[in-house]
Scaffold this active site. Sequence first.
Site, mmCIF file in Angstrom:
data_model
loop_
_atom_site.group_PDB
_atom_site.id
_atom_site.type_symbol
_atom_site.label_atom_id
_atom_site.label_comp_id
_atom_site.label_asym_id
_atom_site.label_seq_id
_atom_site.Cartn_x
_atom_site.Cartn_y
_atom_site.Cartn_z
ATOM 1 C CG HIS A 1 46.625 67.297 22.399
ATOM 2 N ND1 HIS A 1 46.833 65.937 22.243
ATOM 3 C CD2 HIS A 1 46.001 67.433 23.581
ATOM 4 C CE1 HIS A 1 46.336 65.300 23.278
ATOM 5 N NE2 HIS A 1 45.828 66.179 24.120
ATOM 6 C CG ASP B 1 45.918 61.819 30.900
ATOM 7 O OD1 ASP B 1 46.449 62.900 30.609
ATOM 8 O OD2 ASP B 1 44.762 61.515 30.579
ATOM 9 C CD GLU C 1 48.576 67.335 26.184
ATOM 10 O OE1 GLU C 1 47.630 68.047 26.539
ATOM 11 O OE2 GLU C 1 48.599 66.106 26.357
ATOM 12 N NE ARG D 1 40.345 65.406 32.225
ATOM 13 C CZ ARG D 1 41.311 64.897 31.472
ATOM 14 N NH1 ARG D 1 42.544 65.351 31.562
ATOM 15 N NH2 ARG D 1 41.044 63.917 30.620
ATOM 16 C CG HIS E 1 42.180 69.570 25.534
ATOM 17 N ND1 HIS E 1 43.185 69.946 26.386
ATOM 18 C CD2 HIS E 1 42.408 68.252 25.237
ATOM 19 C CE1 HIS E 1 43.994 68.909 26.597
ATOM 20 N NE2 HIS E 1 43.540 67.871 25.928
HETATM 21 C C1 BGC Z 1 44.444 64.663 28.349
HETATM 22 C C2 BGC Z 1 43.827 63.300 28.246
HETATM 23 C C3 BGC Z 1 42.832 63.298 27.135
HETATM 24 C C4 BGC Z 1 43.521 63.708 25.878
HETATM 25 C C5 BGC Z 1 42.558 63.843 24.756
HETATM 26 C C6 BGC Z 1 45.106 64.946 27.071
HETATM 27 O O1 BGC Z 1 45.693 66.208 27.108
HETATM 28 O O2 BGC Z 1 45.314 64.775 29.414
HETATM 29 O O3 BGC Z 1 43.209 62.919 29.432
HETATM 30 O O4 BGC Z 1 42.220 62.054 26.985
HETATM 31 O O5 BGC Z 1 44.157 64.935 26.039
HETATM 32 O O6 BGC Z 1 42.996 63.154 23.700
#
Ligand code: BGC
Length: 384
Positions: free
Chosen positions: A212, A284, A349, A113, A138
């Site tokens: 991811h 997360d 990640e 983010r 992303h």
């Molecule tokens: C984020 C999550 C997000 C996900 C998307 C992750 O990298 O940290 O908050 O919902 O990506 O699938």
Amino acid sequence: MTVRTFARAGVVLLLGLGLGLASSSSTQAGVKPTITKQAWGSVGGQTVDRYTLTNGKFRVRILTYGGILQTVETPDRHGRMANVTLGFGSLGGYVTSKNPAYFGALIGRYGNRIAKGKFTLDGQTYQLAINNDPNSLHGGNVGFDKRVWSATPVAGRNTVALRLSYVSPNGEENYPGTLRTTVTYTITKNRGIRIDYRATTGKATVVNLTNHAYWNLGGEGTGTIDDHKLQLKASRYTPVDSTLIPTGKLDRVAGTPMDFRRPTAIGARNRSNFQQIVYGRGYDHNWVLDRRTKGLEVAARVSDAASGRTLTISTTEPGIQFYGGNFLDGTLYGTSGKAYRQGDGLALETQHFPDSPNHANFPSTVLRPGQVLRSTTVYQFGTL
Ligand code: BGC
């Protein structure tokens, strides 16, 4: 390099990576690594290919769409193969769902983010798409996960690799600078996936590249990862606010459910009422890796006692996002046709910290003309 044509529909070539491989007795089972290419549909008039890379008893499929790691098949302790990464069985799955979970995808220009989608660089403020209200996530609306990459197979000694490239024009998704990115997936002889990232820019910009992939060592579609044990080489993490933006602090994990310094079952604490876990609906967060060098160091280990499969992740990056698949809600049907529900896979990640452009105390994600971004992550599979 020899090129053979397959009779089977769809498979258009087999590249026998003969270079130095004629005496590949050191590869598993003494079998030469191979790479095959298959037409896998198209997106917006652009053809998408799926490459299958096999090295011994290990097989990986990669799409030119999003550079997606579509399947990863590896043996359990009895030698039985299973696909341990979440994804879809057809290109339509990725395209029509818009892959909201980013299964297996390459993420750019900025993984994770950026607060309110805004950052200032060299006195100029840039506004990115708000695609994860109120933040940018992303890479914006059409990130690297939705681009078609050009692909070149690469021969190694005991390895097989696919080099993917994408040129992101100046201003794409409102990021400055033409960004030239190359990502090489190398399948090593002992069930390893090595990802080498390289990027250059025509103008100062910010970049944070990652992959991811979600893992379920019991096999995708087999249930939750609550019983998987996770170990993270991190004594600190970056706590977040309710919108999952780092506060800027580096907090100690000691005495909290964020402490994974010893292998711990994920399900042991992911229903805790610890404020950070409440914000993320589970894990997360970005962990700050305890690094000793600038080189490749082990960041995370995952093990599944039931199948005996293990995964060790090494990286050159300073951080790792552990995301427990908290937002999977049973609406996506995966590769083997099963619905993915909350906690059915975990993403790890490797990355620079989220929202780094707005935190001067975090390692910098600024890339300037003349500099070369280089980053490496290795996913090593094994058995207990
Ligand atoms: C984020 C999550 C997000 C996900 C998307 C992750 O990298 O940290 O908050 O919902 O990506 O699938």
